[in-house]
Design a protein around this motif. Structure first.
Motif, PDB file in Angstrom:
ATOM      1  N   GLY A 192       0.816  -0.910  -0.252  1.00 25.74           N
ATOM      2  CA  GLY A 192       0.267  -0.225   0.101  1.00 25.74           C
ATOM      3  C   GLY A 192       0.439   1.417   0.054  1.00 25.74           C
ATOM      4  N   ARG A 193       2.402   1.142   0.531  1.00 25.87           N
ATOM      5  CA  ARG A 193       3.113   2.273   0.829  1.00 25.87           C
ATOM      6  C   ARG A 193       3.579   2.421  -0.970  1.00 25.87           C
ATOM      7  N   TRP A 194       3.755   1.590  -1.499  1.00 24.67           N
ATOM      8  CA  TRP A 194       4.314   1.806  -2.687  1.00 24.67           C
ATOM      9  C   TRP A 194       4.015   1.358  -3.674  1.00 24.67           C
ATOM     10  N   ALA A 195       3.192   0.643  -3.463  1.00 27.81           N
ATOM     11  CA  ALA A 195       2.437   0.064  -5.313  1.00 27.81           C
ATOM     12  C   ALA A 195       1.692   1.671  -6.016  1.00 27.81           C
ATOM     13  N   VAL A 199       2.873   4.433  -5.929  1.00 31.82           N
ATOM     14  CA  VAL A 199       3.905   5.630  -6.766  1.00 31.82           C
ATOM     15  C   VAL A 199       4.817   3.933  -8.024  1.00 31.82           C
ATOM     16  N   MET A 200       5.071   3.069  -7.395  1.00 30.18           N
ATOM     17  CA  MET A 200       5.563   2.610  -8.219  1.00 30.18           C
ATOM     18  C   MET A 200       5.009   2.133 -10.129  1.00 30.18           C
ATOM     19  N   VAL A 201       3.474   1.840  -9.494  1.00 24.84           N
ATOM     20  CA  VAL A 201       3.112   1.459 -10.309  1.00 24.84           C
ATOM     21  C   VAL A 201       2.722   2.050 -11.988  1.00 24.84           C
ATOM     22  N   ASN A 202       2.684   3.093 -11.129  1.00 24.72           N
ATOM     23  CA  ASN A 202       2.974   4.913 -12.258  1.00 24.72           C
ATOM     24  C   ASN A 202       3.720   4.302 -13.293  1.00 24.72           C
ATOM     25  N   SER A 203       5.229   4.284 -12.702  1.00 29.54           N
ATOM     26  CA  SER A 203       6.567   4.300 -13.884  1.00 29.54           C
ATOM     27  C   SER A 203       6.613   2.788 -14.349  1.00 29.54           C
ATOM     28  N   GLY A 204       6.304   2.438 -15.505  1.00 32.08           N
ATOM     29  CA  GLY A 204       6.106   1.552 -16.339  1.00 32.08           C
ATOM     30  C   GLY A 204       7.740   0.883 -15.640  1.00 32.08           C
ATOM     31  N   THR A 205       8.004   1.316 -15.436  1.00 34.12           N
ATOM     32  CA  THR A 205       9.848   0.179 -15.231  1.00 34.12           C
ATOM     33  C   THR A 205       9.423  -0.625 -13.838  1.00 34.12           C
ATOM     34  N   TYR A 206       8.552  -0.228 -13.182  1.00 31.93           N
ATOM     35  CA  TYR A 206       8.731  -0.856 -12.036  1.00 31.93           C
ATOM     36  C   TYR A 206       7.365  -1.402 -11.768  1.00 31.93           C
ATOM     37  N   ALA A 207       6.912  -1.538 -12.986  1.00 27.91           N
ATOM     38  CA  ALA A 207       5.528  -1.957 -12.018  1.00 27.91           C
ATOM     39  C   ALA A 207       5.088  -3.403 -12.661  1.00 27.91           C
ATOM     40  N   GLU A 208       6.558  -4.148 -13.056  1.00 29.02           N
ATOM     41  CA  GLU A 208       6.598  -5.836 -13.332  1.00 29.02           C
ATOM     42  C   GLU A 208       7.161  -6.383 -12.006  1.00 29.02           C
ATOM     43  N   HIS A 238       5.932  -8.697  -6.693  1.00 26.68           N
ATOM     44  CA  HIS A 238       5.471  -8.873  -4.865  1.00 26.68           C
ATOM     45  C   HIS A 238       3.843  -8.843  -4.746  1.00 26.68           C
ATOM     46  N   VAL A 239       3.017  -8.455  -4.923  1.00 23.68           N
ATOM     47  CA  VAL A 239       1.521  -8.587  -5.586  1.00 23.68           C
ATOM     48  C   VAL A 239       0.941 -10.129  -5.232  1.00 23.68           C
ATOM     49  N   GLU A 240       2.161 -11.042  -6.017  1.00 19.65           N
ATOM     50  CA  GLU A 240       1.730 -12.344  -6.721  1.00 19.65           C
ATOM     51  C   GLU A 240       2.056 -12.929  -5.209  1.00 19.65           C
ATOM     52  N   LEU A 241       3.109 -12.637  -4.825  1.00 18.95           N
ATOM     53  CA  LEU A 241       3.977 -12.834  -4.073  1.00 18.95           C
ATOM     54  C   LEU A 241       2.401 -12.888  -2.167  1.00 18.95           C
TER      55      LEU A 241
END
Length: 281
Positions: free
Chosen positions: A172-175, A177-186, A191-194
């Motif tokens: 919840g803290r980072w999703a 921010v990170m998802v908005n950049s395609g670079t780090y969405a994967e 981690h969400v899968e985990l």
């Protein structure tokens, strides 16, 4: 009911660092195709003198498309590179936070399974623990032994509940921010899968072996999505999923660390240290 062995959804050949190069690769492909089209047009003009001059409308369309494609590719790569550089330290911090949480998962499961030595952790202990997690037969046997014990099964249930709470906080803290950049969405998706796997596993225990503090909940609310979709769950399924969860978490631990150190190398951090005062003569 026969069940297949559960493993990480993605192949072992997939590396999280691939997502870091996705946008750069795509823009370079677009630029390369544009250059090839332009080169083909020049060769065609030399081979068929006067073709482009006789087809002014087609010439204008092709030229416009090439200019737009090259401009978009260059602009996209420049903006993506600036975006990565602008918040690279934040991205590394987020990756370290995700890494630490993934490490809590696989090391917690390993310790509860009795596969971590009691002595103090020495240099190289993490590498030895990683090798243990990747030893599937040994890990599966330890998980079977753990599931056969009612006390250790309850400890496992509490561990998973705690890991889920912590994982939800970190995601919840980072999703956003990170998802908005395609670079780090994967990597965020992995981690969400985990934690999705942990949720499914924990929901089975919530139904079959509810914790004392959960007994006050409505009984129907404790029904697991796993049993709802596939019927009664056997311990073999639980064991296979535990092995898959531990191995996925260990893989995320390593790949997240490698990606984090690629984003901001150790040399950069060392360069930020203040100059050491020269020793007195």
């Amino acid at each position: 009911m026969a069940r297949r062995t559960v493993g990480p959804r993605r192949s072992d050949s997939l590396r999280t660092s691939d997502s870091l190069r996705t946008y750069v690769r795509s823009t370079r492909i677009i630029g390369g195709i544009s250059v090839l089209v332009l080169s083909a047009a020049v060769v065609w003009d030399l081979a068929n003198d006067g073709f482009w001059s006789r087809h002014a409308l087609l010439t204008g369309l092709v030229a416009s498309l090439v200019v737009v494609a090259v401009s978009a590719a260059v602009l996209n790569e420049v903006l993506e590179r600036r975006q990565r550089e602008r918040w690279s330290v934040l991205a590394q911090y987020a990756l370290f936070d995700l890494l630490r949480t993934a490490r809590l998962v696989w090391t917690g499961l390993l310790e509860l399974a009795g596969l971590v030595p009691d002595e103090d952790l020495a240099h190289g202990a993490l590498a030895v623990a990683s090798e243990t997690v990747l030893d599937t037969p040994r890990l599966a046997a330890a998980m079977d032994e753990m599931l056969a014990s009612g006390e250790r099964r309850e400890q496992l249930h509490r561990l998973i509940a705690g890991l889920l709470d912590h994982g939800e906080e970190v995601i919840g803290r980072w999703a956003d921010v990170m998802v908005n950049s395609g670079t780090y969405a994967e990597i965020v998706d992995r981690h969400v899968e985990l934690y999705s796997r942990l949720y499914w596993w924990g929901s089975v225990l919530d139904e079959s072996d509810p914790l004392e503090e959960h007994l006050g909940r409505p009984r129907l609310s404790r029904l697991s999505p796993a049993t709802q979709t596939s019927g009664p769950v056997e311990d073999e399924w639980l064991r296979d999923n535990l092995v898959a969860i531990a191995q996925l978490a260990e893989s995320l631990d390593r790949s997240s660390f490698e990606l984090a150190m690629r984003i901001v190398p150790l040399d950069w951090w060392e360069a930020q240290l203040p100059d050491r005062p020269s020793s007195a003569q």
